[in-house]
Design an enzyme around this catalytic site. Structure first.
Site, PDB file in Angstrom:
ATOM      1  N   ARG A 141       1.028  -1.173  -0.122  1.00 47.47           N
ATOM      2  CA  ARG A 141       0.064   0.000   0.003  1.00 47.47           C
ATOM      3  C   ARG A 141       0.907   1.236  -0.065  1.00 47.47           C
ATOM      4  NH1 ARG A 141      -5.170  -1.668   2.020  1.00 47.47           N
ATOM      5  NH2 ARG A 141      -5.517  -3.778   0.818  1.00 47.47           N
ATOM      6  N   GLU A 158       0.512   4.298   0.881  1.00 50.42           N
ATOM      7  CA  GLU A 158      -0.220   5.421   1.715  1.00 50.42           C
ATOM      8  C   GLU A 158       0.922   5.756   2.553  1.00 50.42           C
ATOM      9  OE1 GLU A 158      -3.140   3.035   3.462  1.00 50.42           O
ATOM     10  OE2 GLU A 158      -4.382   2.935   1.535  1.00 50.42           O
ATOM     11  N   ARG A 180      -0.850   1.794  13.277  1.00 49.69           N
ATOM     12  CA  ARG A 180      -1.271   0.524  12.594  1.00 49.69           C
ATOM     13  C   ARG A 180      -1.382   0.362  10.992  1.00 49.69           C
ATOM     14  NH1 ARG A 180      -7.845   1.071  12.831  1.00 49.69           N
ATOM     15  NH2 ARG A 180      -8.293   2.493  11.386  1.00 49.69           N
ATOM     16  N   HIS A 181      -0.323   1.352  10.362  1.00 46.49           N
ATOM     17  CA  HIS A 181      -0.180   1.118   8.857  1.00 46.49           C
ATOM     18  C   HIS A 181       1.079   0.903   8.540  1.00 46.49           C
ATOM     19  CE1 HIS A 181      -4.120   3.698   8.959  1.00 46.49           C
ATOM     20  NE2 HIS A 181      -4.345   2.855   8.008  1.00 46.49           N
ATOM     21  N   GLU A 203     -10.441  -1.972  13.011  1.00 45.47           N
ATOM     22  CA  GLU A 203     -10.696  -2.766  11.855  1.00 45.47           C
ATOM     23  C   GLU A 203      -9.508  -3.782  11.575  1.00 45.47           C
ATOM     24  OE1 GLU A 203     -10.168  -3.088   7.387  1.00 45.47           O
ATOM     25  OE2 GLU A 203     -10.827  -1.040   8.193  1.00 45.47           O
ATOM     26  N   SER A 246     -11.996  -6.481   6.162  1.00 47.93           N
ATOM     27  CA  SER A 246     -12.900  -5.890   5.568  1.00 47.93           C
ATOM     28  C   SER A 246     -13.186  -6.834   4.447  1.00 47.93           C
ATOM     29  CB  SER A 246     -12.115  -4.641   4.783  1.00 47.93           C
ATOM     30  OG  SER A 246     -13.248  -3.718   4.210  1.00 47.93           O
ATOM     31  N   ARG A 259      -1.789  -6.979  12.223  1.00 49.49           N
ATOM     32  CA  ARG A 259      -2.823  -6.230  12.933  1.00 49.49           C
ATOM     33  C   ARG A 259      -3.635  -6.956  13.903  1.00 49.49           C
ATOM     34  NH1 ARG A 259      -6.503  -1.691  10.184  1.00 49.49           N
ATOM     35  NH2 ARG A 259      -4.689  -0.861   9.183  1.00 49.49           N
TER      36      ARG A 259
END
Length: 547
Positions: free
Chosen positions: A316, A318, A324-325, A470, A473, A521
């Site tokens: 990712r 991002e 948490r990323h 979360e 998903s 996670r």
């Protein structure tokens, strides 16, 4: 008559230069200096003689233990003698036995000149070893050498296991100790370690209570020297639990008719929106690192694989520097056909998580306890029995937050802060850390998500949560090619840019759904580690590509 300009051979003048008369040493001062010099000379001669005698005495002393210690030659698999080794974890049941084991020196402490204590470590286990001067067994030279071994060195130890009168608190196996008879160095440590494993394994509460007696090892320092950090008993337990989650994931799905697949991580198009993908050069063009195995999973369903799963890296792009990323993590993904309703998928995923939680609690209590010593927290709770897992609709979740004081207009999407708040509300009201939210708004989901048949603004999708964050998903996917192309265009994705994917549905595909789980996670939240980097072997984020 001599020439006054010629040099003379007259002796130098004994006259003192003009000046302070105190600069001229007196006779008594000269005598004192001479005595002091003589005294120093005698002292030096005496010291040299004593050193010579001591060296001669040491040389004359026979090291009867020289065969029982020292560095081993470089291990090149020279031979393969039948010398069974034991694990520290088994020593409690070996009282009186002579054992051979390989371990790291966790700590070392000499007590006077007759005794050395070593704390030996293997992964999450440690035991105390004792060397004590004994005739024909442990010599002075052997003891001195043992006391000088650096911590974190790898040693081969032979000795007798003996029960201890009182438990040894500094060792995980505290009811026995090893009385060493042989000690060899397999691999030493070059230079100074950035921190000790003992400091890295110490709980923050103990450091805070010590009033700066102990060193605090910061997360960045740990990650910059990850190999040393990973040696802690806490990290050994964390990554054993990570492996266990993967095993339990595979076991459950295999027993439910799923097949493992391996999808490519280089793709010609972005999996979802294209906004958070890594572009890489690919010969004369470009490729993208896969955001998920989403396309491949769905195409496998179109190929009649029926039920598939994968464990693999996810990328990712991002720029999220949060707790948490990460830019690369391990995805646990699955996809399955639907017979009647997408809740078949949601319920299977729920069964999967319950199986993982129970498996960790029943089989890995020791590792959970080890981690809890450094990261103490409330035990992770989930609902068992006939009441089952708590399931809320998105609307019901929003209502709970509104009741708790959050403005409804802020809740078109539930952000990270409100997710955590919801987790606290659910824990207090329903006594669970694990719950599901169903029926998310369509605008929050990717193009391949199936809308609700009665309300097109709502989707047949769900998220799973642990401690208010979360961890999965998922949704029913659109399997109709015309409808899928329409949704792609509405999200700004050109269907022709993903022709291979769309063609899979043009050739007929059953209804299906699935989900994607972040391994790190789940581990972070189950153990409440506070930062996802602690649950990743060598974490990758926007600021870290090494080590």
């Amino acid at each position: 008559m001599s020439d006054p300009t010629e040099p003379t051979n007259s002796p130098p003048s004994t006259e003192q230069p003009a000046g302070d008369p105190s600069a001229v040493p007196s006779k008594s001062e000269l005598k004192k200096r001479a005595k002091a010099l003589e005294k120093e000379k005698k002292a030096a001669e005496k010291a040299a003689k004593m050193a010579e005698q001591a060296a001669a005495k040491e040389a004359a002393e026979v090291d009867f233990a020289k065969e029982f210690y020292g560095p081993l030659p470089l291990h090149q698999s020279q031979s393969r003698p039948n010398r069974p080794r034991v694990q520290i974890s088994s020593l409690s049941s070996r009282d009186g036995e002579t054992v051979l084991l390989r371990a790291r020196v966790h700590t070392s402490r000499a007590q006077g000149s007759k005794m050395v204590f070593l704390n030996l470590r293997q992964r999450t286990d440690s035991v105390q070893a004792l060397l004590m001067i004994a005739p024909e067994k442990i010599s002075k030279q052997m003891l001195k050498w043992a006391a000088g071994i650096s911590t974190e060195s790898i040693v081969l130890v032979e000795g007798v296991v003996k029960k201890t009168p009182e438990p040894i608190k500094s060792a995980s196996v505290g009811d026995v100790e090893v009385h060493v008879s042989k000690l060899f160095l397999i691999s030493g440590v070059e230079g100074r370690l950035p921190f000790t494993v003992e400091d890295a394994n110490r709980p923050d509460a103990e450091i805070d209570a010590s009033d700066s007696q102990f060193n605090r090892v910061l997360l960045d320092t740990r990650l910059n020297n990850r190999v040393v950090d990973l040696r802690t008993q806490t990290n050994q337990a964390i990554f054993k639990l990570q492996a266990a989650i993967g095993d339990l994931f595979r076991e459950f799905l295999s027993s439910n008719g799923f097949m493992e697949i391996h999808s490519p991580k280089l793709q010609g198009a972005a999996t979802e929106s294209g906004a958070s993908v890594f572009k890489v050069s690919y010969f004369k063009g470009n490729a993208f690192l896969a955001q998920s195995p989403q396309l491949a999973k769905q195409m496998a369903i179109a190929a009649d694989f029926e039920r598939v799963y994968e464990i693999g890296p996810v990328f990712r792009a991002e720029d999220s520097n949060t707790h948490r990323h990460m830019t690369e993590f391990m995805g646990l993904d699955l996809e399955m056909t639907i017979e009647e309703h997408y809740h078949e998928v949601m319920e299977l995923l729920d069964g999967l998580f319950l199986s993982i939680f129970k498996g960790l609690r029943e089989k890995y209590n020791k590792e959970i306890d080890v981690v809890g010593k450094q990261f103490p927290c409330e035990e992770f709770k989930w609902r068992e029995g006939p009441e089952g897992t708590l399931k809320l609709s998105f609307k019901e979740a929003v209502d709970l937050l509104v009741e708790d004081g959050v403005a409804r207009e802020e809740l078109d999407d539930i952000n990270t802060e409100n997710e955590k708040r919801l987790g606290r509300i659910v824990r207090a009201k329903y006594e669970t850390d694990y719950f599901i939210i169903d029926k998310f708004p369509m605008e929050l989901r990717p193009f391949y998500t199936m809308p609700d048949p009665n309300d097109p603004t709502v989707s047949n999708s769900y998220d799973f949560f642990m401690r208010g964050e979360e961890i999965l998903s998922g949704a029913q996917r659109i399997h109709d090619p015309v409808f899928l192309a329409e949704k792609m265009r509405s999200k700004g994705v050109d269907p022709e840019s993903m022709k291979g994917y769309l063609d899979a549905f043009r050739m007929g595909c059953p209804p299906h759904g699935g989900g994607g789980i972040g391994l790190e996670r789940v581990l972070m939240l189950f153990l409440k580690l506070g930062n996802i980097r602690r649950a990743s072997l060598f974490p990758r984020d926007p600021k870290r590509l090494e080590p």
